[in-house]
Design an enzyme around this catalytic site. Sequence first.
Site, short mmCIF file in Angstrom:
data_model
loop_
_atom_site.label_atom_id
_atom_site.label_comp_id
_atom_site.label_asym_id
_atom_site.label_seq_id
_atom_site.Cartn_x
_atom_site.Cartn_y
_atom_site.Cartn_z
NE ARG A 6 0.20 1.49 3.43
CZ ARG A 6 1.11 2.39 3.68
NH1 ARG A 6 2.40 2.05 3.73
NH2 ARG A 6 0.80 3.65 3.86
N GLY A 7 0.29 2.37 -0.25
CA GLY A 7 1.04 3.60 -0.46
C GLY A 7 1.14 3.85 -1.95
CB ALA A 8 0.19 6.79 -4.03
NE ARG A 27 -6.58 0.35 -2.69
CZ ARG A 27 -5.77 0.61 -1.64
NH1 ARG A 27 -4.67 -0.08 -1.49
NH2 ARG A 27 -6.07 1.55 -0.78
CD GLN A 42 -3.27 2.24 7.09
OE1 GLN A 42 -3.85 2.60 8.12
NE2 GLN A 42 -3.89 2.16 5.93
CG ASP A 59 -3.02 7.68 -1.50
OD1 ASP A 59 -2.69 6.53 -1.85
OD2 ASP A 59 -2.95 8.07 -0.32
CG ASN A 115 -2.65 11.20 2.73
OD1 ASN A 115 -1.99 10.44 2.03
ND2 ASN A 115 -2.37 11.40 4.01
CE LYS A 116 -5.31 4.88 4.19
NZ LYS A 116 -6.19 3.87 3.54
#
Length: 362
Positions: A58-60, A103, A211, A252, A262-263
Amino acid sequence: MTASESATSSATDDFTPIRYADGVLYVLDQRQLPAHETWVECRDEAQVADAIAKMVVRGAPAIGCTAAYGVAIAARRLAAAGAGARAFRAGLDEAIERLRATRPTAVNLFWALAQMRDAAAVALTGGTPGDAAAALDRRALAIHAEDVAMCKRIGAAGAPLLPDDGTVLTHCNAGALATGGYGTALGVIRAARAAGKRVRVIADETRPYLQGARLTAWELVRDGFDVTIIPDSAAGFLMRRGEVQCVVVGADRVAANGDVANKIGTYQVALAAAAHGVPFYVAAPVSTIDFETPAGDAIPIEERAGTEMFAHTGADIAPAAAHARYPAFDVTPADLITAIVTDRGVVRPPYGDSLRRAVCDA
Protein backbone atom coordinates in the site's frame (compact mmCIF):
# COMPACT_ATOMS: atom_id res chain seq x y z
CA MET A 1 1.14 -15.96 -4.02
CA THR A 2 3.45 -17.68 -1.61
CA ALA A 3 4.97 -16.16 1.51
CA SER A 4 8.25 -16.57 3.34
CA GLU A 5 9.74 -15.14 6.50
CA SER A 6 12.75 -12.86 6.28
CA ALA A 7 14.95 -11.43 9.01
CA THR A 8 16.14 -8.39 7.06
CA SER A 9 18.41 -6.27 9.24
CA SER A 10 19.17 -3.36 6.90
CA ALA A 11 18.45 0.19 8.03
CA THR A 12 15.16 1.58 6.77
CA ASP A 13 17.00 4.32 4.79
CA ASP A 14 18.25 1.56 2.47
CA PHE A 15 15.13 -0.54 2.82
CA THR A 16 12.62 -1.27 0.05
CA PRO A 17 9.36 -3.18 0.49
CA ILE A 18 9.60 -4.43 -3.11
CA ARG A 19 12.24 -6.77 -4.55
CA TYR A 20 12.44 -8.09 -8.10
CA ALA A 21 14.70 -10.85 -9.37
CA ASP A 22 14.54 -13.10 -12.43
CA GLY A 23 10.91 -12.33 -13.20
CA VAL A 24 9.66 -12.87 -9.65
CA LEU A 25 8.38 -10.06 -7.43
CA TYR A 26 8.75 -10.22 -3.66
CA VAL A 27 6.54 -7.84 -1.68
CA LEU A 28 6.74 -7.27 2.07
CA ASP A 29 3.32 -8.13 3.51
CA GLN A 30 2.47 -4.95 5.38
CA ARG A 31 -0.61 -6.55 6.91
CA GLN A 32 1.70 -8.70 9.05
CA LEU A 33 3.87 -5.91 10.46
CA PRO A 34 5.17 -5.32 13.06
CA ALA A 35 4.81 -8.86 14.38
CA HIS A 36 6.11 -10.69 11.30
CA GLU A 37 8.34 -9.69 8.40
CA THR A 38 6.81 -11.87 5.70
CA TRP A 39 7.59 -11.59 1.99
CA VAL A 40 4.91 -12.54 -0.54
CA GLU A 41 6.15 -14.07 -3.78
CA CYS A 42 4.32 -13.07 -7.00
CA ARG A 43 5.02 -15.03 -10.19
CA ASP A 44 2.27 -13.66 -12.46
CA GLU A 45 0.32 -10.46 -12.93
CA ALA A 46 -2.79 -11.90 -11.26
CA GLN A 47 -0.82 -12.42 -8.05
CA VAL A 48 0.59 -8.89 -8.31
CA ALA A 49 -2.92 -7.47 -8.73
CA ASP A 50 -4.10 -9.50 -5.74
CA ALA A 51 -1.25 -8.13 -3.61
CA ILE A 52 -2.29 -4.56 -4.46
CA ALA A 53 -6.02 -5.12 -4.00
CA LYS A 54 -5.60 -6.92 -0.66
CA MET A 55 -3.18 -4.28 0.72
CA VAL A 56 -0.20 -6.58 0.95
CA VAL A 57 1.43 -3.49 -0.56
CA ARG A 58 0.00 0.00 0.00
CA GLY A 59 1.04 3.60 -0.46
CA ALA A 60 0.64 5.34 -3.82
CA PRO A 61 4.28 5.24 -5.01
CA ALA A 62 4.79 1.64 -3.86
CA ILE A 63 1.61 0.61 -5.66
CA GLY A 64 2.91 2.23 -8.84
CA CYS A 65 6.25 0.41 -8.61
CA THR A 66 4.50 -2.89 -7.89
CA ALA A 67 2.14 -2.50 -10.84
CA ALA A 68 5.07 -1.75 -13.16
CA TYR A 69 6.67 -5.02 -12.13
CA GLY A 70 3.35 -6.77 -12.71
CA VAL A 71 3.40 -5.60 -16.34
CA ALA A 72 7.01 -6.75 -16.71
CA ILE A 73 6.09 -10.19 -15.36
CA ALA A 74 3.17 -10.41 -17.80
CA ALA A 75 5.46 -9.47 -20.69
CA ARG A 76 7.94 -12.20 -19.71
CA ARG A 77 5.11 -14.77 -19.58
CA LEU A 78 3.74 -13.78 -22.97
CA ALA A 79 7.16 -13.75 -24.64
CA ALA A 80 8.07 -17.12 -23.13
CA ALA A 81 4.82 -18.57 -24.48
CA GLY A 82 5.84 -17.55 -27.99
CA ALA A 83 3.13 -14.90 -28.44
CA GLY A 84 3.29 -12.99 -31.70
CA ALA A 85 3.26 -9.20 -31.71
CA ARG A 86 -0.54 -8.92 -31.89
CA ALA A 87 -1.17 -11.51 -29.16
CA PHE A 88 1.58 -9.93 -27.06
CA ARG A 89 -0.06 -6.49 -27.27
CA ALA A 90 -3.49 -7.93 -26.46
CA GLY A 91 -2.19 -9.91 -23.50
CA LEU A 92 -0.27 -6.92 -22.19
CA ASP A 93 -3.34 -4.69 -22.48
CA GLU A 94 -5.34 -7.27 -20.53
CA ALA A 95 -2.71 -7.37 -17.78
CA ILE A 96 -2.59 -3.57 -17.58
CA GLU A 97 -6.37 -3.33 -17.29
CA ARG A 98 -6.36 -5.97 -14.56
CA LEU A 99 -3.80 -3.98 -12.59
CA ARG A 100 -5.64 -0.69 -13.22
CA ALA A 101 -8.76 -2.10 -11.57
CA THR A 102 -7.09 -2.84 -8.23
CA ARG A 103 -7.25 0.58 -6.51
CA PRO A 104 -9.10 3.68 -7.79
CA THR A 105 -7.60 6.59 -5.83
CA ALA A 106 -3.79 6.41 -6.08
CA VAL A 107 -2.82 8.18 -9.32
CA ASN A 108 0.73 6.73 -9.29
CA LEU A 109 -0.81 3.39 -10.26
CA PHE A 110 -2.16 4.81 -13.52
CA TRP A 111 1.01 6.84 -14.16
CA ALA A 112 3.24 3.76 -13.85
CA LEU A 113 0.98 1.66 -16.07
CA ALA A 114 1.00 4.39 -18.73
CA GLN A 115 4.80 4.43 -18.57
CA MET A 116 4.90 0.67 -19.11
CA ARG A 117 2.39 0.79 -21.98
CA ASP A 118 4.45 3.50 -23.71
CA ALA A 119 7.68 1.55 -23.21
CA ALA A 120 6.07 -1.54 -24.76
CA ALA A 121 4.88 0.43 -27.79
CA VAL A 122 8.37 1.79 -28.42
CA ALA A 123 10.03 -1.61 -27.97
CA LEU A 124 7.60 -3.33 -30.36
CA THR A 125 8.37 -0.83 -33.11
CA GLY A 126 10.83 -2.89 -35.06
CA GLY A 127 11.38 -5.28 -32.16
CA THR A 128 10.10 -8.68 -31.07
CA PRO A 129 7.98 -9.55 -28.01
CA GLY A 130 11.20 -10.82 -26.44
CA ASP A 131 12.79 -7.41 -26.99
CA ALA A 132 9.73 -5.75 -25.49
CA ALA A 133 9.79 -8.02 -22.43
CA ALA A 134 13.44 -7.12 -21.81
CA ALA A 135 12.66 -3.41 -22.25
CA LEU A 136 9.76 -3.62 -19.79
CA ASP A 137 11.99 -5.31 -17.22
CA ARG A 138 14.40 -2.40 -17.55
CA ARG A 139 11.60 0.18 -17.38
CA ALA A 140 10.08 -1.32 -14.23
CA LEU A 141 13.48 -1.34 -12.53
CA ALA A 142 14.00 2.27 -13.62
CA ILE A 143 10.59 3.34 -12.24
CA HIS A 144 11.53 1.79 -8.90
CA ALA A 145 14.96 3.45 -8.85
CA GLU A 146 13.48 6.77 -9.92
CA ASP A 147 10.95 6.59 -7.12
CA VAL A 148 13.68 6.21 -4.48
CA ALA A 149 15.61 9.10 -6.05
CA MET A 150 12.45 11.25 -6.09
CA CYS A 151 11.85 10.53 -2.42
CA LYS A 152 15.36 11.68 -1.57
CA ARG A 153 14.86 14.89 -3.55
CA ILE A 154 11.58 15.46 -1.69
CA GLY A 155 13.42 14.96 1.58
CA ALA A 156 16.12 17.46 0.64
CA ALA A 157 13.53 20.04 -0.46
CA GLY A 158 11.37 19.65 2.64
CA ALA A 159 13.99 19.38 5.37
CA PRO A 160 14.46 23.19 5.69
CA LEU A 161 10.74 23.54 6.51
CA LEU A 162 11.04 21.52 9.71
CA PRO A 163 12.03 23.14 13.01
CA ASP A 164 15.63 22.82 14.21
CA ASP A 165 14.32 21.30 17.42
CA GLY A 166 10.69 20.25 17.50
CA THR A 167 7.94 17.70 17.05
CA VAL A 168 6.40 16.71 13.72
CA LEU A 169 3.03 14.96 13.47
CA THR A 170 2.32 12.57 10.62
CA HIS A 171 -0.76 10.57 9.64
CA CYS A 172 -0.85 7.08 8.10
CA ASN A 173 2.43 5.88 6.60
CA ALA A 174 4.32 7.80 3.92
CA GLY A 175 7.70 6.22 4.48
CA ALA A 176 9.88 3.58 2.86
CA LEU A 177 7.02 1.09 3.13
CA ALA A 178 4.71 3.31 1.05
CA THR A 179 7.26 4.00 -1.69
CA GLY A 180 10.10 2.37 -3.54
CA GLY A 181 12.21 3.28 -0.51
CA TYR A 182 13.12 6.21 1.83
CA GLY A 183 9.64 7.74 1.82
CA THR A 184 7.91 11.05 1.08
CA ALA A 185 6.70 12.51 4.40
CA LEU A 186 9.16 10.34 6.33
CA GLY A 187 11.77 11.20 3.73
CA VAL A 188 11.43 14.85 4.79
CA ILE A 189 11.83 13.81 8.43
CA ARG A 190 14.83 11.60 7.64
CA ALA A 191 16.52 14.36 5.65
CA ALA A 192 15.90 16.89 8.45
CA ARG A 193 17.64 14.63 10.94
CA ALA A 194 20.49 14.03 8.50
CA ALA A 195 20.86 17.84 8.31
CA GLY A 196 21.40 17.95 12.08
CA LYS A 197 17.90 18.86 13.22
CA ARG A 198 16.50 17.35 16.41
CA VAL A 199 13.23 15.93 15.16
CA ARG A 200 10.73 14.08 17.30
CA VAL A 201 7.74 12.41 15.67
CA ILE A 202 4.13 11.89 16.70
CA ALA A 203 2.40 9.19 14.64
CA ASP A 204 -1.39 9.08 14.50
CA GLU A 205 -2.42 5.45 14.87
CA THR A 206 -4.55 5.77 11.67
CA ARG A 207 -7.54 3.51 12.04
CA PRO A 208 -8.82 1.07 11.00
CA TYR A 209 -5.61 -0.54 9.66
CA LEU A 210 -3.30 1.28 12.07
CA GLN A 211 -0.74 2.20 9.42
CA GLY A 212 0.70 4.84 11.74
CA ALA A 213 1.01 2.60 14.77
CA ARG A 214 2.10 -0.54 12.93
CA LEU A 215 4.10 0.84 10.01
CA THR A 216 5.30 4.39 10.64
CA ALA A 217 6.37 3.59 14.17
CA TRP A 218 8.04 0.36 12.95
CA GLU A 219 10.10 2.29 10.40
CA LEU A 220 11.08 5.08 12.76
CA VAL A 221 12.00 2.77 15.63
CA ARG A 222 14.25 0.85 13.19
CA ASP A 223 15.94 4.14 12.38
CA GLY A 224 16.34 5.21 15.99
CA PHE A 225 13.87 8.11 15.95
CA ASP A 226 12.03 9.39 19.00
CA VAL A 227 8.48 8.42 18.01
CA THR A 228 5.24 8.57 20.00
CA ILE A 229 1.97 6.95 18.88
CA ILE A 230 -1.29 8.74 19.68
CA PRO A 231 -4.98 8.04 19.03
CA ASP A 232 -6.20 9.79 15.89
CA SER A 233 -8.57 11.80 18.07
CA ALA A 234 -5.74 13.32 20.16
CA ALA A 235 -4.03 15.36 17.43
CA GLY A 236 -6.04 18.56 17.86
CA PHE A 237 -5.67 18.53 21.63
CA LEU A 238 -1.88 18.22 21.43
CA MET A 239 -1.74 21.04 18.89
CA ARG A 240 -3.69 23.27 21.25
CA ARG A 241 -1.14 22.53 23.97
CA GLY A 242 1.71 23.57 21.67
CA GLU A 243 3.16 20.07 21.44
CA VAL A 244 3.18 19.93 17.63
CA GLN A 245 5.30 22.32 15.56
CA CYS A 246 4.24 21.12 12.10
CA VAL A 247 2.44 18.34 10.23
CA VAL A 248 3.87 16.39 7.29
CA VAL A 249 1.75 13.86 5.39
CA GLY A 250 1.90 12.08 2.06
CA ALA A 251 -0.65 12.04 -0.78
CA ASP A 252 -2.36 9.55 -3.04
CA ARG A 253 -3.49 12.17 -5.54
CA VAL A 254 -3.06 15.93 -5.91
CA ALA A 255 -5.71 17.67 -8.01
CA ALA A 256 -4.80 20.50 -10.38
CA ASN A 257 -5.99 23.12 -7.87
CA GLY A 258 -3.92 21.67 -5.01
CA ASP A 259 -6.63 19.67 -3.25
CA VAL A 260 -5.08 16.49 -1.86
CA ALA A 261 -6.48 12.99 -1.40
CA ASN A 262 -4.79 11.03 1.37
CA LYS A 263 -5.64 8.42 3.98
CA ILE A 264 -8.93 8.99 5.77
CA GLY A 265 -8.42 11.26 8.76
CA THR A 266 -5.98 13.60 7.02
CA TYR A 267 -8.66 16.26 6.52
CA GLN A 268 -9.39 16.35 10.24
CA VAL A 269 -5.69 16.81 11.01
CA ALA A 270 -5.51 19.67 8.50
CA LEU A 271 -8.53 21.37 10.08
CA ALA A 272 -6.96 21.13 13.52
CA ALA A 273 -3.64 22.43 12.22
CA ALA A 274 -5.33 25.44 10.61
CA ALA A 275 -7.26 26.19 13.80
CA HIS A 276 -4.05 26.24 15.85
CA GLY A 277 -1.68 27.93 13.40
CA VAL A 278 0.39 24.78 12.82
CA PRO A 279 1.98 24.49 9.34
CA PHE A 280 0.52 21.62 7.33
CA TYR A 281 2.80 20.20 4.63
CA VAL A 282 2.10 17.55 1.98
CA ALA A 283 5.05 15.60 0.55
CA ALA A 284 4.54 13.94 -2.83
CA PRO A 285 6.34 13.41 -6.16
CA VAL A 286 5.06 15.27 -9.21
CA SER A 287 3.79 11.93 -10.55
CA THR A 288 1.07 12.24 -7.89
CA ILE A 289 -0.24 15.46 -9.46
CA ASP A 290 -3.24 14.80 -11.68
CA PHE A 291 -3.87 17.76 -13.96
CA GLU A 292 -6.81 15.89 -15.52
CA THR A 293 -8.63 16.19 -12.18
CA PRO A 294 -9.50 19.87 -11.67
CA ALA A 295 -10.39 19.69 -7.97
CA GLY A 296 -10.72 17.30 -5.07
CA ASP A 297 -14.44 16.70 -5.57
CA ALA A 298 -13.59 14.88 -8.81
CA ILE A 299 -11.14 12.45 -7.17
CA PRO A 300 -12.65 8.94 -6.92
CA ILE A 301 -12.63 7.90 -3.27
CA GLU A 302 -12.30 4.21 -2.61
CA GLU A 303 -14.77 2.77 -0.11
CA ARG A 304 -13.50 -0.50 1.25
CA ALA A 305 -15.70 -3.20 2.71
CA GLY A 306 -17.43 -2.10 5.89
CA THR A 307 -16.65 -5.52 7.35
CA GLU A 308 -13.05 -4.34 7.76
CA MET A 309 -14.30 -2.17 10.63
CA PHE A 310 -15.65 -5.07 12.66
CA ALA A 311 -12.50 -6.97 13.60
CA HIS A 312 -8.86 -6.37 14.44
CA THR A 313 -6.19 -9.10 14.50
CA GLY A 314 -8.92 -11.69 14.39
CA ALA A 315 -10.93 -10.35 17.33
CA ASP A 316 -14.42 -8.87 16.99
CA ILE A 317 -14.53 -5.22 18.05
CA ALA A 318 -18.11 -4.29 17.03
CA PRO A 319 -21.53 -5.98 16.95
CA ALA A 320 -22.12 -7.68 13.61
CA ALA A 321 -25.66 -6.26 13.41
CA ALA A 322 -24.38 -2.68 13.18
CA HIS A 323 -23.75 -0.87 9.90
CA ALA A 324 -20.25 0.28 8.95
CA ARG A 325 -18.61 2.44 6.30
CA TYR A 326 -14.92 2.69 5.48
CA PRO A 327 -14.03 5.47 3.03
CA ALA A 328 -10.31 4.75 2.71
CA PHE A 329 -9.38 8.33 1.77
CA ASP A 330 -10.53 11.90 2.23
CA VAL A 331 -9.74 15.18 0.48
CA THR A 332 -7.97 18.11 2.14
CA PRO A 333 -8.79 21.42 0.41
CA ALA A 334 -5.86 23.40 -0.94
CA ASP A 335 -6.55 26.36 1.35
CA LEU A 336 -5.62 24.23 4.37
CA ILE A 337 -2.22 23.25 2.93
CA THR A 338 0.77 25.45 3.78
CA ALA A 339 3.00 23.96 1.06
CA ILE A 340 3.36 20.88 -1.14
CA VAL A 341 6.88 19.46 -1.14
CA THR A 342 7.72 17.77 -4.45
CA ASP A 343 10.81 16.26 -6.00
CA ARG A 344 11.07 19.51 -7.97
CA GLY A 345 10.95 21.80 -5.00
CA VAL A 346 8.52 23.35 -2.54
CA VAL A 347 5.26 24.54 -4.11
CA ARG A 348 3.15 27.21 -2.40
CA PRO A 349 -0.28 28.74 -3.06
CA PRO A 350 -1.88 29.55 -5.40
CA TYR A 351 -1.45 25.94 -6.42
CA GLY A 352 -3.29 26.19 -9.74
CA ASP A 353 -0.30 28.10 -11.10
CA SER A 354 2.58 26.86 -8.96
CA LEU A 355 1.97 23.14 -9.51
CA ARG A 356 2.11 23.58 -13.29
CA ARG A 357 5.26 25.69 -13.02
CA ALA A 358 6.90 22.98 -10.88
CA VAL A 359 6.24 20.42 -13.59
CA CYS A 360 6.77 22.53 -16.71
CA ASP A 361 9.80 24.58 -15.62
CA ALA A 362 11.92 21.58 -14.59
